[in-house]
Design a protein around this motif. Structure first.
Motif, PDB file in Angstrom:
ATOM      1  N   ARG A   1      64.036  30.313  -0.119  1.00 21.94           N
ATOM      2  CA  ARG A   1      64.780  30.366   0.659  1.00 21.94           C
ATOM      3  C   ARG A   1      63.951  30.376   1.850  1.00 21.94           C
ATOM      4  NH1 ARG A   1      67.125  35.595  -2.036  1.00 21.94           N
ATOM      5  NH2 ARG A   1      66.082  36.997  -0.868  1.00 21.94           N
ATOM      6  N   PRO A   2      64.889  30.294   3.003  1.00 19.00           N
ATOM      7  CA  PRO A   2      63.785  30.722   4.261  1.00 19.00           C
ATOM      8  C   PRO A   2      63.596  31.671   5.015  1.00 19.00           C
ATOM      9  CG  PRO A   2      65.936  29.205   4.937  1.00 19.00           C
ATOM     10  CD  PRO A   2      65.631  29.562   2.977  1.00 19.00           C
TER      11      PRO A   2
ATOM     12  N   PHE B   1      73.232  34.199  -2.317  1.00 17.29           N
ATOM     13  CA  PHE B   1      72.455  34.906  -3.366  1.00 17.29           C
ATOM     14  C   PHE B   1      73.807  36.181  -3.726  1.00 17.29           C
ATOM     15  CE2 PHE B   1      71.972  33.877  -7.672  1.00 17.29           C
ATOM     16  CZ  PHE B   1      71.793  32.763  -7.500  1.00 17.29           C
ATOM     17  N   ARG B   2      73.590  37.693  -2.838  1.00 17.32           N
ATOM     18  CA  ARG B   2      73.991  38.911  -2.765  1.00 17.32           C
ATOM     19  C   ARG B   2      75.950  37.956  -2.621  1.00 17.32           C
ATOM     20  NH1 ARG B   2      69.391  41.724  -2.671  1.00 17.32           N
ATOM     21  NH2 ARG B   2      68.263  41.237  -0.280  1.00 17.32           N
TER      22      ARG B   2
ATOM     23  N   SER C   1      77.702  47.933   4.970  1.00 22.53           N
ATOM     24  CA  SER C   1      77.626  46.298   6.065  1.00 22.53           C
ATOM     25  C   SER C   1      78.098  47.432   7.496  1.00 22.53           C
ATOM     26  CB  SER C   1      78.511  45.845   5.735  1.00 22.53           C
ATOM     27  OG  SER C   1      78.745  45.204   4.781  1.00 22.53           O
TER      28      SER C   1
ATOM     29  N   LYS D   1      70.039  29.702   0.998  1.00 26.16           N
ATOM     30  CA  LYS D   1      70.210  29.744   1.851  1.00 26.16           C
ATOM     31  C   LYS D   1      69.695  31.623   2.178  1.00 26.16           C
ATOM     32  CE  LYS D   1      75.231  30.552   3.478  1.00 26.16           C
ATOM     33  NZ  LYS D   1      74.935  29.860   4.660  1.00 26.16           N
ATOM     34  N   GLU D   2      69.878  30.962   3.063  1.00 27.62           N
ATOM     35  CA  GLU D   2      68.650  32.546   4.152  1.00 27.62           C
ATOM     36  C   GLU D   2      69.533  33.826   3.681  1.00 27.62           C
ATOM     37  OE1 GLU D   2      67.764  32.357   8.343  1.00 27.62           O
ATOM     38  OE2 GLU D   2      66.882  34.476   8.612  1.00 27.62           O
ATOM     39  N   ASP D   3      68.953  34.339   3.627  1.00 25.42           N
ATOM     40  CA  ASP D   3      69.969  35.830   3.081  1.00 25.42           C
ATOM     41  C   ASP D   3      69.323  36.881   4.796  1.00 25.42           C
ATOM     42  OD1 ASP D   3      71.070  38.021   1.949  1.00 25.42           O
ATOM     43  OD2 ASP D   3      68.697  39.130   1.403  1.00 25.42           O
ATOM     44  N   THR D   4      70.054  37.541   4.632  1.00 20.07           N
ATOM     45  CA  THR D   4      70.380  38.028   6.332  1.00 20.07           C
ATOM     46  C   THR D   4      70.986  39.633   6.003  1.00 20.07           C
ATOM     47  OG1 THR D   4      70.660  35.993   7.162  1.00 20.07           O
ATOM     48  CG2 THR D   4      71.196  38.354   8.592  1.00 20.07           C
ATOM     49  N   ILE D   5      70.279  40.553   6.291  1.00 19.73           N
ATOM     50  CA  ILE D   5      70.799  42.053   6.298  1.00 19.73           C
ATOM     51  C   ILE D   5      70.659  42.290   7.531  1.00 19.73           C
ATOM     52  CG2 ILE D   5      70.353  44.045   5.244  1.00 19.73           C
ATOM     53  CD1 ILE D   5      68.686  42.854   3.106  1.00 19.73           C
ATOM     54  N   PRO D   6      72.013  43.007   8.146  1.00 19.99           N
ATOM     55  CA  PRO D   6      72.191  43.498   9.543  1.00 19.99           C
ATOM     56  C   PRO D   6      71.479  44.545   9.898  1.00 19.99           C
ATOM     57  CG  PRO D   6      74.657  43.040   8.135  1.00 19.99           C
ATOM     58  CD  PRO D   6      73.330  42.692   7.522  1.00 19.99           C
ATOM     59  N   ARG D   7      71.177  44.004  10.836  1.00 26.00           N
ATOM     60  CA  ARG D   7      69.952  45.526  11.289  1.00 26.00           C
ATOM     61  C   ARG D   7      71.043  46.723  11.206  1.00 26.00           C
ATOM     62  NH1 ARG D   7      70.464  45.658  16.317  1.00 26.00           N
ATOM     63  NH2 ARG D   7      70.866  43.334  16.348  1.00 26.00           N
TER      64      ARG D   7
ATOM     65  N   GLU E   1      79.205  40.555   5.537  1.00 26.30           N
ATOM     66  CA  GLU E   1      78.464  40.224   5.637  1.00 26.30           C
ATOM     67  C   GLU E   1      77.095  39.908   4.813  1.00 26.30           C
ATOM     68  OE1 GLU E   1      76.911  40.867   8.910  1.00 26.30           O
ATOM     69  OE2 GLU E   1      77.597  42.119   9.940  1.00 26.30           O
TER      70      GLU E   1
ATOM     71  N   LYS F   1      71.324  36.565  14.673  1.00 26.27           N
ATOM     72  CA  LYS F   1      71.380  36.802  13.348  1.00 26.27           C
ATOM     73  C   LYS F   1      71.831  38.269  12.581  1.00 26.27           C
ATOM     74  CE  LYS F   1      69.228  32.871  11.296  1.00 26.27           C
ATOM     75  NZ  LYS F   1      67.956  31.924  10.887  1.00 26.27           N
ATOM     76  N   GLN F   2      70.424  39.087  12.957  1.00 25.25           N
ATOM     77  CA  GLN F   2      70.496  40.317  12.284  1.00 25.25           C
ATOM     78  C   GLN F   2      72.361  41.518  12.864  1.00 25.25           C
ATOM     79  OE1 GLN F   2      66.744  41.499  12.335  1.00 25.25           O
ATOM     80  NE2 GLN F   2      66.723  40.980  10.144  1.00 25.25           N
ATOM     81  N   SER F   3      72.622  40.895  13.732  1.00 26.45           N
ATOM     82  CA  SER F   3      73.296  41.800  14.526  1.00 26.45           C
ATOM     83  C   SER F   3      75.020  41.890  13.880  1.00 26.45           C
ATOM     84  CB  SER F   3      73.876  40.952  15.887  1.00 26.45           C
ATOM     85  OG  SER F   3      74.485  39.811  15.849  1.00 26.45           O
TER      86      SER F   3
ATOM     87  N   LEU G   1      67.366  37.009  -7.378  1.00 27.85           N
ATOM     88  CA  LEU G   1      67.338  37.249  -6.353  1.00 27.85           C
ATOM     89  C   LEU G   1      65.148  37.396  -5.800  1.00 27.85           C
ATOM     90  CD1 LEU G   1      69.882  40.434  -5.473  1.00 27.85           C
ATOM     91  CD2 LEU G   1      69.837  38.178  -4.358  1.00 27.85           C
TER      92      LEU G   1
END
Lengths: 336, 122
Positions: free
Chosen positions: B32-33, A238-239, A140, A73-79, A234, B40-42, B25
């Motif tokens: 992972r993509p 994997f996190r 977060s 799954k894509e790993d998103t870290i908020p801006r 958030e 998305k990052q908000s 990780l």
């Protein structure tokens, strides 16, 4: 493992220790995988549902599929998140969860270490996970996360106190902090186990332990209906999995600790049953403790945050202190 | 008896504990993509545009709980060695511990009467 500990440290012995530790890591990961499956099945049955049954025979590969999904799954870290703390938080939560398992003895000869400060080591390390949870909530930069993290920290430190004081009675009876000595102080009959003489300590320990695990009825940090998911809103991929992993590894730790401290470890419940190997008894008691946690989750509603705090400080803390002095006076009158 | 062996294993466990997230990780990075977009990052706020700052002010009560935790954790530090040595020591240490715990309990009762333990008193 016991015999190797006595020998001097050579590279061969170090390699043996390392190999067994890695084997144990995979045993724990296997436990977590099937504990999640078992939990979903048990709660499903208790609620008149079937539970997972699609992936593999009887749904046995459901959790494996979930883990693979989390991995790709894509790993998103908020801006707006504090990037380094955000990355560090799941690791800080997980590492103590695995490190505390080193003190647990499984049978008289099967154990990794026999630390003479075993119980203190457990209590000290398990406290560190709270820091990871606060960091996750703070880094977060999200309102839900921050509130969830703060709640979680307040809950964990409030219940840490009754948890560590409730085992003082057990320490007094055994005269040691080493978990192996504590088990050897109990006998091959269930009335010789610590849970009957230390009944107040046992009840306080169980309640405080469930709260430390953040599980129902004390799962306020993750209260879905008010805080979405608490401190890990958030986190994705994997996190997030490492927060979940830490929770289930702690479940392994608490179930083993309950078995060791109060339920006689590897001892048989009745004297004529000693022909069954100790490790079987340990696994049976351990499985029962894990099942008990799932049972609670299917039975109890969540309690309110103000009730939670006042219960910890006004009921559990005085009770655990009372237990210490009852044990002290009993030992003064009858044992000395 | 080589007691230091115990701490070698403790070190191995801590190292393995750190290694697992790092390896998982790192491996995950190749699987992972990664297609970040602005939306998305908000910050997540139930689908709405985030309002105000994320690090909101929280209840002062959390600070009071932290203070009480420190006090009673110190008590635990005193209780543990006392409990280990209790079988060899006499009635004197029991009385001593009673006095110590009574002093701390006065603190707890004070906090109780000051409504620190009541969630919605402020």
């Amino acid at each position: 493992m016991g015999a190797w500990l006595q020998e001097s440290l050579t590279w061969t012995n170090f390699a043996i220790f390392l190999a067994w530790s890695i084997v144990f890591l995979f045993i724990v990961l296997g436990f977590v995988t099937y504990a999640i499956y078992y939990e979903r099945k048990v709660i499903g049955w208790m609620q008149g549902r079937i539970g997972p049954n699609r992936v593999g025979p009887f749904g046995l590969f459901q959790t494996v599929a979930d883990i693979l999904k989390l991995l790709i799954k894509e790993d998103t870290i908020p801006r707006k998140a504090d990037r380094w703390l955000f990355i560090l938080a799941p690791v800080i939560t997980y590492v103590p969860a695995f490190a505390v398992l080193v003190t647990i003895p499984y049978t008289n000869s099967l154990y990794f270490t026999d630390l003479n400060v075993g119980l203190l080591y457990y209590g000290a390390l398990s406290c560190i996970s709270t820091i990871g949870i606060i960091l996750g909530g703070w880094a977060s930069n999200n309102k839900y996360s921050l509130l969830g993290g703060m709640r979680s920290a307040a809950q964990m430190i409030s219940y840490e106190i009754p948890l560590v004081i409730s085992v003082v009675g057990v320490i007094m009876v055994s005269g040691s902090l080493s978990l192996r000595t504590i088990v050897n102080g109990q006998g091959d009959a269930f009335w010789q186990w610590n849970f009957l003489p230390q009944i107040i300590g046992f009840v306080v320990f169980i309640i405080a332990a469930v709260s430390e695990l953040n599980r129902t009825p004390f799962d306020l940090p993750e209260a879905e209906s008010e805080l979405v998911a608490g401190y890990h809103v958030e986190y994705s991929g994997f996190r997030f999995a490492f927060f979940m992993l830490a929770e289930y590894v702690y479940m392994f730790a608490i179930a083993s600790l309950t078995t060791v401290l109060f339920l006689g470890g590897w001892h048989a419940p009745l004297p004529f049953l000693t022909f069954i190997p100790g490790v079987i008894w340990f696994i049976l008691k351990f499985t029962f403790c894990v099942f008990f946690l799932f049972w609670l989750r299917a039975t109890m509603p969540r309690i309110r945050v103000d009730q939670l705090m006042s219960f910890g400080w006004k009921v559990l803390l005085p009770l655990s202190l009372l237990n210490v002095f009852i044990t002290a006076i009993y030992m003064e009158l009858f044992i000395k | 008896m080589e007691y230091s062996n115990n701490y070698v294993i403790v070190a191995i466990f801590i190292a393995l504990g750190i290694l697992l997230p790092v390896v998982a990780l790192t491996v995950g990075r190749f699987l992972r993509p990664s297609k970040p977009t602005e939306i998305k990052q908000s910050t997540y706020e139930s689908g709405n545009e985030p309002v105000g700052v994320g690090q909101v002010r929280f209840n002062i009560r959390y600070y009071l709980f932290a203070l009480m935790f420190v006090i009673f954790d110190v008590e635990t530090v005193f209780l543990y060695p006392w409990a280990v040595a209790y079988q060899q020591l006499g009635l004197f240490v029991l009385v001593e511990m009673l006095i110590f715990v009574a002093l701390l309990l006065v603190g707890l009762i004070y906090a109780w009467k000051k409504k620190v333990l009541k969630w919605n008193s402020i």
